[in-house]
Design a protein around this motif. Structure first.
Motif, PDB file in Angstrom:
ATOM      1  N   LEU A   1       0.818  -1.222   0.000  1.00 60.91           N
ATOM      2  CA  LEU A   1       0.000   0.000   0.000  1.00 60.91           C
ATOM      3  C   LEU A   1       0.846   1.264   0.000  1.00 60.91           C
ATOM      4  O   LEU A   1       0.301   2.368   0.019  1.00 60.91           O
ATOM      5  CB  LEU A   1      -0.923  -0.005   1.231  1.00 60.91           C
ATOM      6  N   ASP A   2       2.155   1.102  -0.027  1.00 55.49           N
ATOM      7  CA  ASP A   2       3.071   2.241   0.107  1.00 55.49           C
ATOM      8  C   ASP A   2       2.764   3.379  -0.861  1.00 55.49           C
ATOM      9  O   ASP A   2       2.732   4.550  -0.481  1.00 55.49           O
ATOM     10  CB  ASP A   2       4.516   1.764  -0.095  1.00 55.49           C
ATOM     11  N   ASN A   3       2.517   3.050  -2.133  1.00 52.24           N
ATOM     12  CA  ASN A   3       2.253   4.101  -3.134  1.00 52.24           C
ATOM     13  C   ASN A   3       0.936   4.827  -2.870  1.00 52.24           C
ATOM     14  O   ASN A   3       0.777   5.991  -3.256  1.00 52.24           O
ATOM     15  CB  ASN A   3       2.234   3.503  -4.543  1.00 52.24           C
ATOM     16  N   LEU A   4       0.003   4.147  -2.210  1.00 52.28           N
ATOM     17  CA  LEU A   4      -1.297   4.752  -1.927  1.00 52.28           C
ATOM     18  C   LEU A   4      -1.163   5.969  -1.029  1.00 52.28           C
ATOM     19  O   LEU A   4      -1.860   6.974  -1.224  1.00 52.28           O
ATOM     20  CB  LEU A   4      -2.219   3.714  -1.273  1.00 52.28           C
ATOM     21  N   PHE A   5      -0.261   5.894  -0.054  1.00 51.56           N
ATOM     22  CA  PHE A   5      -0.095   7.014   0.873  1.00 51.56           C
ATOM     23  C   PHE A   5       1.258   7.697   0.727  1.00 51.56           C
ATOM     24  O   PHE A   5       1.684   8.451   1.594  1.00 51.56           O
ATOM     25  CB  PHE A   5      -0.315   6.559   2.326  1.00 51.56           C
TER      26      PHE A   5
ATOM     27  N   PHE B   1      -3.296   7.579   7.694  1.00 52.29           N
ATOM     28  CA  PHE B   1      -3.582   8.104   6.353  1.00 52.29           C
ATOM     29  C   PHE B   1      -4.198   9.505   6.438  1.00 52.29           C
ATOM     30  O   PHE B   1      -3.842  10.402   5.674  1.00 52.29           O
ATOM     31  CB  PHE B   1      -4.524   7.153   5.625  1.00 52.29           C
TER      32      PHE B   1
ATOM     33  N   LYS C   1      -2.447  13.391   5.265  1.00 51.37           N
ATOM     34  CA  LYS C   1      -3.022  14.398   4.381  1.00 51.37           C
ATOM     35  C   LYS C   1      -2.899  15.792   4.937  1.00 51.37           C
ATOM     36  O   LYS C   1      -3.014  16.790   4.206  1.00 51.37           O
ATOM     37  CB  LYS C   1      -4.502  14.084   4.125  1.00 51.37           C
TER      38      LYS C   1
END
Length: 454
Positions: free
Chosen positions: A369-373, A443, A447
């Motif tokens: 999931l690294d690229n997601l966040f 997450f 942001k």
């Protein structure tokens, strides 16, 4: 590298990886589970395959996908000090303290002890254990001292012999089953799929996948492949070969266990299921065949663990000891602990594994999931902070329950409370919801924060 050479390389590497994963526990767990699941075997097996074969595959791919040099670099995405502590703890747990000594003791108890006879004295058994462990670890040392030859020695020699030996037993059981699958035990009457998921944890291959992945990646690079995409592609395909072999073997052994009750009755352990099944089909030769299977399975796993540990500590503490001396040290330490016997090793290892397993699954998930966040460190930190308390409690609870007269302590009171309020806790997955909550919080925080480097 030509297509034919490439294909041969990933098949040999995949077979090596399968052999590294496949220890005696991988034989015992599905055999015992098959007997208990009975005619619910296929539902149970589906869950078992997800965690017993699927998670190890994901672990291998995760390390390649993350483009990390090793597990420490991947775990250091939480914090550098966490990366060192977690990695050292995992290597020692699946290395010289617990898993490596267990490979020798399991191999002895299944492959040698039955030949000593029921009337053998404790002194004879202890002496036999020491002699066997000496031989076992001498072989492990020889195979581990030259890691560049692992593909040739294991992938091209040991694994085919192992697979052939297993095939003789399980195919015979599939062609000539002892009877129809029996009714499931109480634990498998309902929720057989979930039960299979938890049983798959017992293989501990998800933990080992983060370690063995480095051996695979190094083997791929030793073939002259340096492009990161090609390395990931070949590593993934090798992982698929290994996971595919694991899945096929699990299905056949599980089915053999499910159909064996009519012929040998319900046995207390998977080792007894295998031993009596081998004797049922092949008599005395069956015991010899099973001894060969278990020895090869345990030996290849021991080699992978010793090699991985030596390579990691050689990088962690450069200029302290050579690789060869690390191999010798871990071999000797494993030999020493093996002499305490299987029961003692299992007793002391379970609490540590209960602590490490949730943290390992969390790291694997975060790697994908690294690229997601955007690789934000805060997400790693919050997810681990959500996972860690329940993981600690699981390890503490397991250790606490082993102590006489400690059933009513504080930890057991906390355990009782969490069973009523935390979803999946009773099934051993209590860490799952806190981990998800930690990820969501991390997450959200990512942001609101400035972009930070990994």
């Amino acid at each position: 590298m030509s297509n034919n050479t490439n294909k041969s390389a990933f098949i040999a590497t995949g077979l090596m990886l399968f052999a590294l994963f496949f220890g005696a526990g991988n034989l015992i767990f599905p055999a015992s589970m098959g007997q208990q699941a009975g005619n619910h075997i296929w539902e149970t097996m589906l869950g078992f395959l997800i965690t017993g074969a699927g998670l190890p595959l994901l672990g291998v791919i995760a390390v390649g996908y993350s483009n990390s040099r090793d597990l420490q670099q991947l775990a250091s995405r939480v914090t550098p000090w966490y990366g060192v502590i977690f990695t050292v703890a995992l290597y020692l747990a699946i290395g010289p303290l617990f898993a490596t000594p267990r490979t020798a003791t399991v191999s002895f108890e299944i492959g040698v002890l039955p030949f000593l006879g029921d009337d053998a004295s404790a002194t004879v058994k202890d002496t036999a254990l020491r002699v066997f462990c000496l031989f076992f670890f001498a072989c492990s040392y020889w195979l581990s001292i030259s890691p560049g030859k692992l593909v040739d020695r294991i992938g091209k020699i040991l694994t085919p012999i192992l697979l052939l030996s297993i095939a003789i037993l399980v195919l015979t059981a599939a062609i000539k089953p002892m009877g129809e699958p029996a009714a499931p035990t109480d634990a498998y009457q309902t929720g057989a799929f979930a039960k299979g998921l938890i049983e798959g944890y017992g293989t501990m291959d998800a933990l080992a996948s983060l370690v063995f992945a480095i051996i695979v990646i190094d083997a791929v690079r030793a073939m002259g492949i340096t492009d990161s995409r090609q390395v990931l592609s070949l590593t993934t395909r090798a992982g698929l070969v290994a996971a595919g072999c694991l899945a096929v073997v699990y299905v056949f052994i599980g089915y053999m266990g499910a159909t064996s009750v009519a012929g040998i009755g319900v046995q207390e352990t998977g080792a007894a299921v295998l031993s009596q099944s081998a004797g049922h089909y092949f008599g005395h030769f069956g015991k010899i065949l099973l001894a060969v299977i278990v020895f090869l399975a345990c030996l290849s796993t021991a080699v992978g663990l010793i090699t991985s540990c030596a390579e990691y500590f050689d990088r962690l503490l450069p200029n302290r000891l050579t690789y060869g001396k690390w191999v010798l040290m871990f071999t000797l330490v494993s030999f020493g602990f093996a002499n305490f016997g299987l029961s003692a090793i299992i007793k002391f290892s379970v609490p540590v594994l209960m602590l490490l397993y949730p943290l390992t699954v969390a790291i694997i998930a975060l790697a994908f999931l690294d690229n997601l966040f955007g690789g934000k460190r805060i997400v790693y930190i919050c997810t681990i902070l959500g996972t860690l308390p329940i993981a600690i409690l699981d390890g503490w609870k397991t250790a606490h329950s082993m102590l006489d007269g400690a059933k009513d302590g504080l930890v057991m009171q906390i355990d009782s409370t969490l069973k009523t309020i935390l979803p999946f806790y009773s099934s051993g997955l209590g860490w799952l919801l806190p981990a998800v909550v930690g990820f969501v919080v991390g997450f959200a925080l990512s942001k609101t924060m400035k972009t930070e480097s990994k």
